[in-house]
Motif scaffolding. Structure first.
Motif, PDB file in Angstrom:
ATOM      1  N   ILE A  50       0.545   6.937   6.529  1.00  0.00           N
ATOM      2  CA  ILE A  50      -0.636   5.917   6.990  1.00  0.00           C
ATOM      3  C   ILE A  50      -1.885   5.867   6.777  1.00  0.00           C
ATOM      4  CG2 ILE A  50      -1.526   6.632   9.419  1.00  0.00           C
ATOM      5  CD1 ILE A  50       1.513   6.538   9.384  1.00  0.00           C
ATOM      6  N   VAL A  51      -2.016   6.425   6.300  1.00  0.00           N
ATOM      7  CA  VAL A  51      -3.768   6.195   5.362  1.00  0.00           C
ATOM      8  C   VAL A  51      -3.254   6.268   4.126  1.00  0.00           C
ATOM      9  CG1 VAL A  51      -5.073   6.769   7.853  1.00  0.00           C
ATOM     10  CG2 VAL A  51      -4.463   8.765   6.009  1.00  0.00           C
ATOM     11  N   ALA A  52      -4.759   6.127   3.298  1.00  0.00           N
ATOM     12  CA  ALA A  52      -5.158   6.785   1.764  1.00  0.00           C
ATOM     13  C   ALA A  52      -6.596   6.104   1.785  1.00  0.00           C
ATOM     14  CB  ALA A  52      -4.144   5.241   0.823  1.00  0.00           C
ATOM     15  N   VAL A  53      -6.327   7.597   0.085  1.00  0.00           N
ATOM     16  CA  VAL A  53      -7.875   7.585   0.053  1.00  0.00           C
ATOM     17  C   VAL A  53      -8.286   6.066  -0.289  1.00  0.00           C
ATOM     18  CG1 VAL A  53      -9.486   8.211  -1.873  1.00  0.00           C
ATOM     19  CG2 VAL A  53      -8.217   9.942  -1.061  1.00  0.00           C
ATOM     20  N   GLY A  54      -9.809   5.802   0.468  1.00  0.00           N
ATOM     21  CA  GLY A  54     -10.693   4.946   0.150  1.00  0.00           C
ATOM     22  C   GLY A  54     -10.271   3.282   1.506  1.00  0.00           C
ATOM     23  N   ASP A  55      -9.269   3.900   3.002  1.00  0.00           N
ATOM     24  CA  ASP A  55      -9.170   3.054   3.159  1.00  0.00           C
ATOM     25  C   ASP A  55     -10.332   2.749   4.700  1.00  0.00           C
ATOM     26  OD1 ASP A  55      -6.990   2.226   3.059  1.00  0.00           O
ATOM     27  OD2 ASP A  55      -5.491   3.713   3.870  1.00  0.00           O
ATOM     28  N   ILE A  56     -10.412   1.667   5.299  1.00  0.00           N
ATOM     29  CA  ILE A  56     -11.090   2.102   5.848  1.00  0.00           C
ATOM     30  C   ILE A  56     -10.382   2.131   7.563  1.00  0.00           C
ATOM     31  CG2 ILE A  56     -13.427   0.544   7.027  1.00  0.00           C
ATOM     32  CD1 ILE A  56     -13.863  -0.687   4.763  1.00  0.00           C
ATOM     33  N   VAL A  57     -10.735   2.680   8.863  1.00  0.00           N
ATOM     34  CA  VAL A  57      -9.881   3.387   9.480  1.00  0.00           C
ATOM     35  C   VAL A  57     -11.362   3.009  10.527  1.00  0.00           C
ATOM     36  CG1 VAL A  57      -8.660   4.135   8.243  1.00  0.00           C
ATOM     37  CG2 VAL A  57      -9.989   5.775   9.396  1.00  0.00           C
ATOM     38  N   ASN A  58     -10.264   3.265  12.239  1.00  0.00           N
ATOM     39  CA  ASN A  58     -10.825   3.194  13.155  1.00  0.00           C
ATOM     40  C   ASN A  58     -11.200   4.570  14.005  1.00  0.00           C
ATOM     41  OD1 ASN A  58     -12.000   0.276  13.876  1.00  0.00           O
ATOM     42  ND2 ASN A  58     -10.322  -0.583  13.663  1.00  0.00           N
ATOM     43  N   VAL A  59     -11.376   5.091  14.576  1.00  0.00           N
ATOM     44  CA  VAL A  59     -10.996   6.632  14.493  1.00  0.00           C
ATOM     45  C   VAL A  59     -12.033   7.028  16.102  1.00  0.00           C
ATOM     46  CG1 VAL A  59     -10.931   7.515  12.759  1.00  0.00           C
ATOM     47  CG2 VAL A  59     -12.964   7.444  13.380  1.00  0.00           C
TER      48      VAL A  59
END
Length: 730
Positions: free
Chosen positions: A698-707
């Motif tokens: 689902i995610v990787a280092v450096g991703d910008i995510v909404n939480v």
């Protein structure tokens, strides 16, 4: 005695084993091994030999390389064991056949165990005293009366001495039986349970109760294989002295199995059977169970380490491949309290312009703090700073508040992972580049450059210092270093480097180059001047044809004589590329226009490939390269999260929606930097609505995510997050 015949597997024999193990076509595996054995590098094979390998990617090629190596090592060990047994005049056709057909190293070692040279045992002494015939008699005649009195002598003066010696011989024979060990190994892996408990006095070793979750813990081996990080946690707790760890297994089941096999299914109460049963129980407890438990725990640890190393490698890759922020004037801001914050102005090309130390935080007095604000604003204005990169170490959040308060309109800031910056700052390379600067001042430069070009800057430090992964200090150092090398090599070669600006550290990771050749390239550049063509590489001292073949396609010349030198088209394909441009009626100056790109796309077919003398895969890659000369593989990756305001943990409320940067991905979730002092955790169960095996899906280092905020524990400084909108959670 059996004649000594050793097996030296051919490449095709190893290729068959690898093909079967990895479920990859035999022709693909054989072609890949041929290329590797001819000195080709993995990036070169993956990028420029697709027709030969059937488009295998770098992961598959490395898997082939590793599996082939393991196959060869297994064959070599078999030969060593066979020769050792032969030299003892004990090799039989049956033993040799068993060894040659063994599928793994543990099985080979089991078969070798009875013949392995070891320290003198009680069983050896009993044999020297003439008791082996008695042991053979007992095994063949479990119902018969044991002729103990016949073996009483000066060395064995009592019947008890004879029985003790007989017991030792039988116990050792049973303990060294390969079939028994293999059966237990299989059953323990299927039915065993890993158990940990608080060791006596363990709380003194675990004052922070780091391992509290493992004070009374048990989990089946099968379940553990889906939660491998727990294996490393338990191991660390045991190593630190807080936990006691074992594998539980139904011993009675194993003992019954051995009794049935050893007695050939005879049900008897004879003297021989009673002696055998006692020896079996002793052999299990003293030899078989401890050895197999050690092996299984070591195997579990190896699997857990391999998983952790893969997680580290994946995190490192995404960290290195973060999109650079090109063309921006940056201020590197290395926060500090007592010693002040170090500032470094860096121009759009990464050139260091100005350094400054300010004291924006207590214990500095009010006047110093006011002066710090004035100096900061003046530097931003004088050098037209567009972005402030703040290190995320000590005083980071206080510095973020200071920067946000004093920013000019239109200027942004970003929090940068500064892990390893101090390592670089104290390195020989940093001292050579900035001999007149202090360590902290070099660190500010490194922080600023990390946001401009993460790959070029992070490559200068030991990647194990960048703070991504889990339990990395507990991992096999050699395996971790190898994974780091592979990841760095993959990242650098996917991106390519500017031949006229790349540092020796960056060039070292280009396929076909080493430290010496990298330095020779830089020395040639400094002496002769900038490279105007890739062909000039052939003039670099000690850079031979093979190194040129492997490296040339990954080196770029931005403003050279030939535009193809600024693509990832290999020089060996230049002739084909020119034919392609001629067929498309495109001149170099018109490349990358929509008209040219449409014309190229229309030619992506087998007919054109045959016309220009290439394979279809090579043609496709060539067209992609010609559509975007100078293309940076990182352009599709996520860049830095730019901010202009600041957030505190006290501002957080359950249900609040935020945006953050993924700083670390581990087996149980992802840590997200929200801009408060501590990263929040998105547990694996809150990453997606569907069940996932790994957070990296689902995610990787450096991703910008909404939480969204789930809970806040201010006392423990813990923030629970979810990537599912609150109404979606179940």
């Amino acid at each position: 005695m059996t004649n000594l015949v050793l097996n030296e597997p051919t490449q095709i024999e190893i290729a068959k084993q690898v093909s079967q193990a990895l479920n990859i076509g035999l022709k693909q595996v054989d072609a890949t091994l041929t290329l590797i054995n001819d000195g080709s590098t993995v990036p070169f094979i993956s990028r420029y030999r697709k027709e030969m390998t059937g488009e295998l990617d770098e992961v598959q090629i490395r898997d082939i390389q590793l599996t082939a190596k393991k196959s060869q090592e297994l064959a070599d060990r078999k030969n060593t064991v066979i020769k050792a047994i032969h030299d003892q005049d004990k090799l039989t056709p049956e033993i040799q056949q068993h060894i040659m057909s063994a599928a793994s190293l543990p099985v080979v070692e089991d078969l070798y165990l009875p013949y392995k040279q070891k320290r003198r045992t009680k069983a050896m002494i009993a044999r020297e005293q003439g008791l082996q015939p008695l042991a053979d008699f007992v095994m063949a005649n479990l119902n018969a009366k044991i002729p103990i009195a016949d073996y009483v002598n000066e060395a064995l003066p009592t019947k008890e001495d004879v029985l003790a010696g007989l017991h030792e011989i039988l116990a050792e024979q049973i303990g060294e039986n390969a079939a028994y060990r293999q059966w237990l190994r299989t059953r323990m892996a299927l039915d065993g349970v890993l158990v940990s408990s608080l060791k006596r006095g363990g709380k003194d070793k675990d004052e922070q109760e780091v391992y509290a979750g493992y004070y009374d813990y048990s989990e089946s081996i099968k379940s553990l294989l889906n939660n491998k990080f727990r294996i490393l946690a338990v191991n660390r707790g045991e190593k630190d002295g807080g936990l006691s760890v074992r594998i539980d297994f139904a011993s009675a089941r194993m003992i019954h199995f051995i009794q049935t096999k050893a007695s050939k299914g005879q049900l008897t109460t004879g003297d021989g059977y009673q002696v055998l049963r006692s020896a079996i129980e002793d052999a299990y407890k003293r030899f078989i169970q401890p050895a197999v438990e050690r092996e299984l725990r070591q195997d579990l640890t190896t699997q857990a380490q391999e998983q952790a190393i893969r997680v580290f490698g994946d995190n490192l890759y995404h960290l290195l491949m973060q999109a650079p922020l090109k063309g921006k004037i940056v201020m590197g801001f290395d926060p500090g309290f007592r010693t002040g914050s170090k500032l470094a102005i860096i121009d759009a090309q990464g050139k260091f312009l100005k350094k400054q130390v300010i004291y924006p935080h207590k214990p500095a007095n009010a006047q110093q703090r006011a002066e710090a604000a004035d100096i900061f604003k003046a530097l931003v204005a004088e050098y037209h700073v567009q972005l402030v990169a703040i290190g995320n170490g000590t005083a980071s959040r206080e510095s973020e508040e200071f920067v946000a308060k004093n920013l000019s309109q239109g200027v942004s800031y970003s929090i940068v992972n500064e892990a390893g910056a101090s390592v670089y700052s104290a390195s020989d390379e940093a001292r050579e580049e900035f001999p007149n600067l202090h360590v902290e001042e070099r660190s500010a430069i490194s922080i600023g450059r990390r946001i401009q070009d993460p790959l070029a800057e992070l490559i200068k430090i030991d990647p194990k210092s960048v703070g991504v992964g889990q339990y990395q200090h507990d991992l096999n150092a050699k395996a971790l270093d190898q994974q780091v090398d592979h990841v760095v090599e993959t990242a650098v070669n996917q991106v390519g480097v500017n031949l006229n600006t790349a540092s020796p550290a960056l060039l070292t990771h280009i396929a076909g180059l080493n430290k010496t050749l990298a330095q020779n390239i830089v020395d040639y550049r400094n002496t002769v001047g900038e490279f105007s063509s890739r062909a000039q590489l052939k003039k670099v001292p000690r850079l031979g044809p093979k190194a040129y073949e492997q490296a040339a396609g990954f080196l770029r010349i931005l403003d050279g004589k030939n535009i193809l030198d600024n693509t990832d088209i290999h020089p060996e394909s230049y002739s084909a590329a020119k034919k392609l441009l001629a067929i498309a009626d495109i001149v170099a100056s018109k490349l990358a226009t929509e008209t040219a790109n449409q014309a190229l796309r229309a030619l992506d077919n087998q007919v054109i490939a045959d016309k220009i003398g290439t394979g279809r895969q090579t043609l496709h890659d060539m067209i992609t390269s010609l559509q975007k000369p100078g293309r940076d593989g990182r352009s599709d990756m996520v860049g830095a999260l730019l901010k202009s305001d600041v957030l505190h943990i006290e501002d957080l409320k359950a249900g609040m929606k935020l945006q953050g940067t993924v700083r670390n991905v581990v087996d149980f979730g992802a840590f997200v930097d929200l801009g408060v002092k501590h990263d929040g955790l998105v547990h694996i169960s809150r990453l997606a609505r569907r069940r996932i095996k790994s957070p990296s899906e689902i995610v990787a280092v450096g991703d910008i995510v909404n939480v969204w905020v789930v809970d806040i524990d201010e006392k423990r400084q813990r923030i629970g997050l979810t990537m599912l909108e609150p109404q979606e959670e179940k």
